[in-house]
Design an enzyme around this catalytic site. Sequence first.
Site: not given
Length: 294
Positions: A190-192
Amino acid sequence: MPVPKILLYYAFTPLADPEAIRLWQRDLCEGLGLRGRILISKDGINGTVGGELDAVKRYLRSTREYAGFRGLDAKWSEGSGLDEDGRSLDFPRLSVRVRDEIVSFGAPGELQVDASGVVDGGERLAPSELHRLLEERDDVVLFDGRNRFEAEIGRFRGAVVPDVSNTREFVAELESGAYDHLKDKPIVTYCTGGIRCEVLSGLMKSRGFEEVYQLDGGIVRYGETYGDEGLWEGSLYVFDGRGSMTFGAQPAVLGRCAGCGAATSRMRNCADPSCREQLVVCEGCDVLRCPAHA
């Protein structure tokens, strides 16, 4: 009264002439009075722009008229305000650049992109599908695809947070052997907003991680779906003047001031002008230096 908005978006698609796209995007933003940061490469576009709502809507409509950007992933959030000329207070200027990579992992030769997007990346999971996977499996690993400092103020509960200070360190970190014990487990990156995990999930697969997923739309879309009621805890670091954003009225405060240890989600640059480190700093300890420049 004008409404300030911020648009976060990306699209992976082959671009034959990135410089022509740069000029078009620069002129489009300038004509609409938008500020922000747009990166373009032969593999696509990644941008965050802010301004008055109607202007940002017109920008998105115009950008989607280009065939390769028709399906670009767009996410909206509240801006902090507009100046007297109607320009976003969250960005000091407009920057539109061409780079070798729109996400700088330092591995431009590994990324393969076609008209459908990234080739052989991790399987996308919508927020509800992530919850379903976690209910069905007890060995799922949430893997943070951001820089270490971003996770100091917000992260998924129980996530693995790699010790990297910038995106270019991820390849060496994956090849260090530190995560080899996870290679047979289901990994959800996951990331922004989702773009870093488009690349990271593919890098992990090519390095022997067997079952790799990516959270579709990233933390932003997850927060839009579940607010403070899901697995996300704290504030989301963002790369603009806001510094961070939240998804509910009472977010957890995970950060601790580097100076006094007080609970805070406030982040500031190291006080040394030559340093780009970000520190968690409360208002009372506003001017601090990172350990390397103390």
